[in-house]
Scaffold this motif. Structure first.
Motif, PDB file in Angstrom:
ATOM      1  N   LYS A 100       9.363 -42.844  -7.127  1.00  0.00           N
ATOM      2  CA  LYS A 100       8.847 -41.485  -7.282  1.00  0.00           C
ATOM      3  C   LYS A 100       9.144 -40.699  -6.008  1.00  0.00           C
ATOM      4  O   LYS A 100       9.030 -41.222  -4.906  1.00  0.00           O
ATOM      5  CB  LYS A 100       7.330 -41.496  -7.522  1.00  0.00           C
ATOM      6  CG  LYS A 100       6.896 -42.361  -8.688  1.00  0.00           C
ATOM      7  CD  LYS A 100       7.285 -41.736  -9.995  1.00  0.00           C
ATOM      8  CE  LYS A 100       6.719 -42.568 -11.134  1.00  0.00           C
ATOM      9  NZ  LYS A 100       7.588 -42.713 -12.230  1.00  0.00           N
ATOM     10  N   ILE A 101       9.519 -39.461  -6.193  1.00  0.00           N
ATOM     11  CA  ILE A 101       9.785 -38.586  -5.048  1.00  0.00           C
ATOM     12  C   ILE A 101       8.540 -37.739  -4.815  1.00  0.00           C
ATOM     13  O   ILE A 101       8.119 -36.977  -5.682  1.00  0.00           O
ATOM     14  CB  ILE A 101      11.015 -37.693  -5.305  1.00  0.00           C
ATOM     15  CG1 ILE A 101      12.236 -38.579  -5.571  1.00  0.00           C
ATOM     16  CG2 ILE A 101      11.245 -36.753  -4.143  1.00  0.00           C
ATOM     17  CD1 ILE A 101      13.458 -37.828  -6.022  1.00  0.00           C
ATOM     18  N   LYS A 102       7.950 -37.927  -3.649  1.00  0.00           N
ATOM     19  CA  LYS A 102       6.725 -37.207  -3.318  1.00  0.00           C
ATOM     20  C   LYS A 102       7.058 -35.815  -2.794  1.00  0.00           C
ATOM     21  O   LYS A 102       8.112 -35.617  -2.189  1.00  0.00           O
ATOM     22  CB  LYS A 102       5.934 -37.985  -2.268  1.00  0.00           C
ATOM     23  CG  LYS A 102       5.492 -39.343  -2.756  1.00  0.00           C
ATOM     24  CD  LYS A 102       4.766 -40.103  -1.692  1.00  0.00           C
ATOM     25  CE  LYS A 102       4.393 -41.483  -2.212  1.00  0.00           C
ATOM     26  NZ  LYS A 102       3.818 -42.316  -1.197  1.00  0.00           N
ATOM     27  N   PRO A 103       6.160 -34.865  -3.012  1.00  0.00           N
ATOM     28  CA  PRO A 103       6.402 -33.529  -2.454  1.00  0.00           C
ATOM     29  C   PRO A 103       6.514 -33.607  -0.928  1.00  0.00           C
ATOM     30  O   PRO A 103       5.876 -34.439  -0.291  1.00  0.00           O
ATOM     31  CB  PRO A 103       5.162 -32.726  -2.859  1.00  0.00           C
ATOM     32  CG  PRO A 103       4.487 -33.538  -3.919  1.00  0.00           C
ATOM     33  CD  PRO A 103       4.921 -34.951  -3.748  1.00  0.00           C
ATOM     34  N   ARG A 104       7.353 -32.790  -0.373  1.00  0.00           N
ATOM     35  CA  ARG A 104       7.590 -32.693   1.071  1.00  0.00           C
ATOM     36  C   ARG A 104       8.134 -33.995   1.656  1.00  0.00           C
ATOM     37  O   ARG A 104       7.852 -34.325   2.810  1.00  0.00           O
ATOM     38  CB  ARG A 104       6.324 -32.256   1.802  1.00  0.00           C
ATOM     39  CG  ARG A 104       5.869 -30.861   1.421  1.00  0.00           C
ATOM     40  CD  ARG A 104       4.747 -30.411   2.284  1.00  0.00           C
ATOM     41  NE  ARG A 104       3.627 -31.347   2.192  1.00  0.00           N
ATOM     42  CZ  ARG A 104       2.367 -31.012   2.145  1.00  0.00           C
ATOM     43  NH1 ARG A 104       2.015 -29.773   2.187  1.00  0.00           N
ATOM     44  NH2 ARG A 104       1.429 -31.915   2.082  1.00  0.00           N
ATOM     45  N   SER A 105       8.882 -34.759   0.841  1.00  0.00           N
ATOM     46  CA  SER A 105       9.525 -35.972   1.352  1.00  0.00           C
ATOM     47  C   SER A 105      10.714 -35.584   2.213  1.00  0.00           C
ATOM     48  O   SER A 105      11.359 -34.559   1.988  1.00  0.00           O
ATOM     49  CB  SER A 105      10.017 -36.853   0.210  1.00  0.00           C
ATOM     50  OG  SER A 105       8.940 -37.366  -0.523  1.00  0.00           O
ATOM     51  N   HIS A 106      11.006 -36.413   3.194  1.00  0.00           N
ATOM     52  CA  HIS A 106      12.182 -36.190   4.036  1.00  0.00           C
ATOM     53  C   HIS A 106      13.437 -36.300   3.171  1.00  0.00           C
ATOM     54  O   HIS A 106      13.474 -37.059   2.202  1.00  0.00           O
ATOM     55  CB  HIS A 106      12.210 -37.231   5.161  1.00  0.00           C
ATOM     56  CG  HIS A 106      13.254 -36.970   6.187  1.00  0.00           C
ATOM     57  ND1 HIS A 106      14.533 -37.429   6.057  1.00  0.00           N
ATOM     58  CD2 HIS A 106      13.208 -36.270   7.349  1.00  0.00           C
ATOM     59  CE1 HIS A 106      15.248 -37.047   7.096  1.00  0.00           C
ATOM     60  NE2 HIS A 106      14.464 -36.343   7.901  1.00  0.00           N
ATOM     61  N   GLU A 107      14.470 -35.550   3.518  1.00  0.00           N
ATOM     62  CA  GLU A 107      15.692 -35.511   2.711  1.00  0.00           C
ATOM     63  C   GLU A 107      16.298 -36.900   2.530  1.00  0.00           C
ATOM     64  O   GLU A 107      16.794 -37.234   1.453  1.00  0.00           O
ATOM     65  CB  GLU A 107      16.718 -34.581   3.356  1.00  0.00           C
ATOM     66  CG  GLU A 107      17.973 -34.419   2.531  1.00  0.00           C
ATOM     67  CD  GLU A 107      18.982 -33.492   3.181  1.00  0.00           C
ATOM     68  OE1 GLU A 107      20.088 -33.412   2.625  1.00  0.00           O
ATOM     69  OE2 GLU A 107      18.680 -32.875   4.211  1.00  0.00           O
ATOM     70  N   SER A 108      16.253 -37.739   3.562  1.00  0.00           N
ATOM     71  CA  SER A 108      16.831 -39.080   3.439  1.00  0.00           C
ATOM     72  C   SER A 108      16.062 -39.919   2.421  1.00  0.00           C
ATOM     73  O   SER A 108      16.649 -40.716   1.693  1.00  0.00           O
ATOM     74  CB  SER A 108      16.862 -39.785   4.792  1.00  0.00           C
ATOM     75  OG  SER A 108      15.551 -40.018   5.258  1.00  0.00           O
TER      76      SER A 108
END
Length: 136
Positions: A100-108
């Protein structure tokens, strides 16, 4: 699936061991592994072995269900069929879940998760036609 020379096979095994150790693989390696897995999953038996309680030795055939046996004969004479493969069939794949991609995750982290999920989708697509694991 392509045929491998002994040198290519040894190199492939070493690469797979390295991937297992490091957990890192590129798309080419993942695609190659998926092709090998799919070929192993869809492999047909090379021959069949039959045993029954009337004969002490086994009988072999290139075709399934050789002979004209009724269900009663199969039960009475305890006829069993064993599929013979040139290599053992591979068990069904068990895949981990999507990341899952969390909000405000780092681009990497986003790129890693997207690559992971793309890889899972491709593995599922390549194995969609693979037979389900047989129940014994």
């Amino acid at each position: 699936m392509q045929a491998y020379t002994e040198e290519q096979r040894a190199a492939l095994i070493e690469r797979l061991r390295k991937i297992k150790r490091t957990g890192k693989a590129n798309r080419f390696e993942l695609t190659e592994m998926a092709e090998i897995a799919l070929a192993a999953l869809t492999k047909e038996p090379a021959a069949y072995m039959y045993r029954d309680k009337l004969h002490t030795d086994a009988r072999f055939s290139l075709y399934p269900r050789f002979g004209n046996w009724s269900p009663e004969d199969i039960n009475e004479y305890e006829i069993t069929e064993t599929r013979l493969y040139t290599a053992p069939p591979v068990a069904a794949l068990r895949l981990p879940g999507e990341l899952k991609i969390k909000p405000r995750s780092h681009e990497s982290h986003v790129n890693y998760a997207e690559g992971w999920n793309d890889c899972l989708d491709e593995t599922k697509r390549l194995n969609a036609s693979a037979p389900a694991e047989e129940k014994k």
